[in-house]
Design an enzyme around this catalytic site. Structure first.
Site, short mmCIF file in Angstrom:
data_model
loop_
_atom_site.label_atom_id
_atom_site.label_comp_id
_atom_site.label_asym_id
_atom_site.label_seq_id
_atom_site.Cartn_x
_atom_site.Cartn_y
_atom_site.Cartn_z
NE ARG A 161 -4.26 -1.47 0.15
CZ ARG A 161 -4.37 -2.63 -0.47
NH1 ARG A 161 -3.33 -3.09 -1.17
NH2 ARG A 161 -5.48 -3.34 -0.39
CD GLU B 209 -3.65 3.16 -6.20
OE1 GLU B 209 -2.56 2.72 -5.82
OE2 GLU B 209 -4.69 2.48 -6.23
CG HIS C 285 -3.27 -0.94 -6.92
ND1 HIS C 285 -3.71 -0.20 -5.86
CD2 HIS C 285 -3.06 -2.20 -6.43
CE1 HIS C 285 -3.78 -0.97 -4.77
NE2 HIS C 285 -3.37 -2.19 -5.11
#
Length: 321
Positions: free
Chosen positions: A239, A268, A287
């Site tokens: 993360r 994001e 991601h």
């Protein structure tokens, strides 16, 4: 039994969510909407989701704090992919009578696999070499060997253990640290347990595999980066807040760190003007750790099951924290 009228599927970036579950099994007359873009901030989220009584969120992409939940009077079921979601205010959901359901965990193997893809891309300059080749050029860089190098794994859970096994198979010297590391588990994997300081100061590659929590937020900051060798590499598929991004960016520009491969970002999707887009010695991905067909089949299949169970008056996989 609760009536299901409108269902929203969030962050369907690839426009593929419709393929991974039998959505036609929803009650007749259900309006199903797939959002192929990120909704944005609080005002955009509230405006878009106001009509929906069921929302399926993709992990922590879209936060649901109290200020959002309190402004969605029609929302009765919030489904999150995965067995937990730190971006949902569970107390506010309970106060509002909103049921929060999760899905089974997925992405352990896919995230471990991507970790090695990013590491290879970084050590062999694959993005730059691929661009050079397409533009008519040839070899421009000299790669780094992994065999014999030291791999420091921070977090030896489901993903970290898989990454460590591959490192051992590559002939790397693998060491590991976490706040609650089981030395016996580490040694069974062929991994040497060490202290945090030793791992950071001696590893050629440091890879992060910890859950985001108050304890791990900012785990790698300016002081930790200063411990790392100037040619060391950092990989983060965990993360973004585990790393102080400003400190990491400064280290890369100062040349005090060899490079970084990042699959996770503080905002994001990554904004157009993000300083990471032209950060030196980096490999970036959007991601992708969990983004595989197998993961999507489990996530969306379970999400549909959650909705059908709720509609039958028997919610399943209910989350309380």
């Amino acid at each position: 039994m609760p009536e299901i009228r409108r269902v929203a599927i969030l962050d369907d970036y690839q426009r593929t969510a419709h393929r991974y579950a039998a959505w036609e099994s929803l009650p007749d007359g259900t309006q199903l909407t797939f959002f192929p873009f990120h909704l944005g901030g609080t005002e955009e989220v509230v405006a878009a989701l106001l009509p929906y009584d069921v929302v399926v969120a993709m992990r922590e992409r879209t936060p649901f704090p109290a200020e959002v939940l309190d402004r969605l009077p029609n929302l009765r079921l919030l489904v999150t992919t995965g067995p937990a979601n730190a971006a949902v205010d569970m107390a506010a959901a309970a106060r509002r009578g909103i049921v929060v359901s999760g899905t089974r965990a997925a992405g352990l193997t896919s995230t471990a696999e991507l970790t090695w893809g990013l590491l290879h891309a970084l050590t062999r300059s694959l993005p730059a070499e691929e661009r050079t080749l397409r533009e008519g050029g040839w070899q421009q860089t000299v790669g780094r060997d992994l065999h014999g190098a030291r791999l420091g794994v921070v977090g030896l859970g489901g993903v970290g253990s898989r990454v460590a096994r591959v490192g051992v198979a590559f002939g790397m010297e693998v060491v590991a640290w976490s706040a609650h590391l089981d030395p016996g588990h580490a040694k069974a994997l062929g991994v040497t347990p060490v202290g945090k300081r030793e791992l950071l100061s001696t590893s050629d590659v440091v890879t992060l595999h910890v859950r985001l929590s108050p304890r791990t937020r900012g785990l790698i900051g300016r002081d930790e980066l200063a411990l790392m060798r100037p040619d060391a590499l950092l990989v983060n598929t965990s993360r973004a807040p585990v790393v102080d991004e400003a400190a990491l960016l400064a280290a890369l520009h100062a040349g005090t760190l060899g490079g970084a491969a990042l699959d996770v970002h503080s905002t994001e999707p990554l904004p157009a003007g993000s300083p990471w887009r032209d950060a030196p010695r980096t490999v970036l991905s959007p991601h992708l750790g969990y983004v595989t067909a197998g993961t999507y089949e489990l996530f969306y299949g379970d999400a549909l099951g959650d909705i059908l169970a709720y509609a039958a008056g028997e919610p399943i996989r209910v989350l309380t924290r």
